[in-house]
Enzyme design. Sequence first.
Site, mmCIF file in Angstrom:
data_model
loop_
_atom_site.group_PDB
_atom_site.id
_atom_site.type_symbol
_atom_site.label_atom_id
_atom_site.label_comp_id
_atom_site.label_asym_id
_atom_site.label_seq_id
_atom_site.Cartn_x
_atom_site.Cartn_y
_atom_site.Cartn_z
ATOM 1 N N LYS A 24 -2.546 -35.508 -20.001
ATOM 2 C CA LYS A 24 -2.559 -36.777 -20.730
ATOM 3 C C LYS A 24 -1.758 -36.667 -22.038
ATOM 4 O O LYS A 24 -0.967 -37.558 -22.372
ATOM 5 C CB LYS A 24 -4.001 -37.213 -21.025
ATOM 6 C CG LYS A 24 -4.776 -37.628 -19.777
ATOM 7 C CD LYS A 24 -6.278 -37.785 -20.027
ATOM 8 C CE LYS A 24 -7.009 -38.086 -18.710
ATOM 9 N NZ LYS A 24 -8.496 -38.110 -18.875
ATOM 10 N N GLN A 66 -13.083 -36.669 -22.684
ATOM 11 C CA GLN A 66 -12.931 -36.173 -21.319
ATOM 12 C C GLN A 66 -14.310 -35.934 -20.704
ATOM 13 O O GLN A 66 -15.142 -35.249 -21.276
ATOM 14 C CB GLN A 66 -12.102 -34.865 -21.333
ATOM 15 C CG GLN A 66 -11.795 -34.312 -19.956
ATOM 16 C CD GLN A 66 -10.851 -35.204 -19.152
ATOM 17 O OE1 GLN A 66 -9.944 -35.832 -19.700
ATOM 18 N NE2 GLN A 66 -11.089 -35.286 -17.849
ATOM 19 N N ASP A 79 -10.084 -45.886 -22.252
ATOM 20 C CA ASP A 79 -10.608 -45.631 -20.902
ATOM 21 C C ASP A 79 -11.383 -46.841 -20.375
ATOM 22 O O ASP A 79 -11.727 -46.891 -19.188
ATOM 23 C CB ASP A 79 -11.550 -44.416 -20.911
ATOM 24 C CG ASP A 79 -10.848 -43.117 -20.488
ATOM 25 O OD1 ASP A 79 -9.786 -43.202 -19.847
ATOM 26 O OD2 ASP A 79 -11.383 -42.035 -20.796
#
Lengths: 290, 290
Positions: free
Chosen positions: B53, B97, B120
Amino acid sequence: MGARTIDGRTVAERVMEELRQDVASLRAGGVWPHLTVVLVGDDPASATYVRSKAKKAEAVGMRSTVVRLPAEVAEAELVARVRALSDDPDVDGVIVQLPLPPHIDEAAVIEAIDPAKDVDGFTPENAGRLFRGDASGLVPCTPKGIVALLDAYDIPIAGRHAVVVGRSNIVGRPAAQLLLMRDAAVTMLHSRSGPIGRFTREADIVVVAVGKKHFFGPEFVKPGAVVIDVGIHRDEAGHLVGDVHPAVAEVAEWLTPVPGGVGPMTVAMLLKNTVLAARRRRGWRDVAGA
Amino acid sequence: MGARTIDGRTVAERVMEELRQDVASLRAGGVWPHLTVVLVGDDPASATYVRSKAKKAEAVGMRSTVVRLPAEVAEAELVARVRALSDDPDVDGVIVQLPLPPHIDEAAVIEAIDPAKDVDGFTPENAGRLFRGDASGLVPCTPKGIVALLDAYDIPIAGRHAVVVGRSNIVGRPAAQLLLMRDAAVTMLHSRSGPIGRFTREADIVVVAVGKKHFFGPEFVKPGAVVIDVGIHRDEAGHLVGDVHPAVAEVAEWLTPVPGGVGPMTVAMLLKNTVLAARRRRGWRDVAGA
């Protein structure tokens, strides 16, 4: 011949009796649950709904307050009133009767409700919790009432195919989510998803929430299915009728009547949510009655 | 014979090229989009994802910062770090994460992310907006990538029957919601909804997100269907494989490969969300590239 009736009035009355006892014990502990309803304008149907909610709240021993505002109220003024109720420590539940006049942004008003007092379950926070499968928030009343009706009649949900016709934020979407959380296979249909019969004729449970009088006929139903009618309309003769055509009773095994099906459960669940909110914001645990 | 490939690498590269131009114009305007990633512990798979990422963010000209914390970090400390990133005016996107170590409540950490920086799309506020059919929030990356892939290949969604297998909050539920918003008839299946073939064999579009290697075989597929494979696993020989069995290619018309299907799109959509967040929190309008 004919489907068996899912009697919402009787089930709602049972819920109300549990709530009466729970409210009595809360009051004995010094907590008097307080529902507030904001009514904008003078639409007669809205006024009737609001009166009914206030009356039922009082019937189980709660307090209720109706805040009436003129149809011309400015959005900022309405938002400020809703926020004041949200901030008032003496208030447990805040609902705004919909629809609102066209000059007002409903979302802005809803977002002014404290999620802990959002007993309609309409704020993004409560919607988000439900969507994430988290039952800790306040759940919209009509879908919650539908699941309570199925449970009251021991109608199984897990592993069955449930079809929800209509994708509103108040009924269709949250109903689909609750049925998913109860382990059904869930199909969501709406006005643009094509002919519905292909899906509904395979369904064990159908929730019809389209807002069209007698829209859902027997040709859409699998013999033995459970049909939940969320619609409410007045026909030419002045009688209340639903989204489901009466002939569905010849095919379905279970059917909710209109009136006396989903309607009474919606109000009962609103009061249940208000008791839940009164308990939770004091850090008390939920009880069976609520 | 065999299904046509939905090439996620090529589509993702096209998105990245658009983002590169958009980031360049943002930087020319004095805004350097900044993605921050919080990584707890030293799980090698998580570390690989985070590195990828960060690398891709830099490849389109963004800044990225990885905040590494030990597996033993206290929940309160982690929440404080996430909140600090949320409050930092120099940060546009904050992601944590997953999965987190078992002593940490994921929901508490997610809720510490400012919804405006929740690239997200996992906070209750953004989930709630999506659930209510409101596209103004930040949408989870994998479902957003799936819809972008269908669009890139001009595969119609409206009026078709989409079946989503798997009901996770990261993929299944939001994917179903996006397909519903695009006017599909949507069925949601999961491990407890009974045999899936009855539904998937009728589906025009199937999204498979169950997390089981080669779970979804050709017996579940209608000839001519579109099959989206969200799974990613390593087989005995060390190769990456999906939830979908390769023999599905003999029946489906369109199929996403693993690797090179949904995976690259997920990262591209994360970067797209970061550009969106950077624009929106400054009150700038969205552009086509983002």
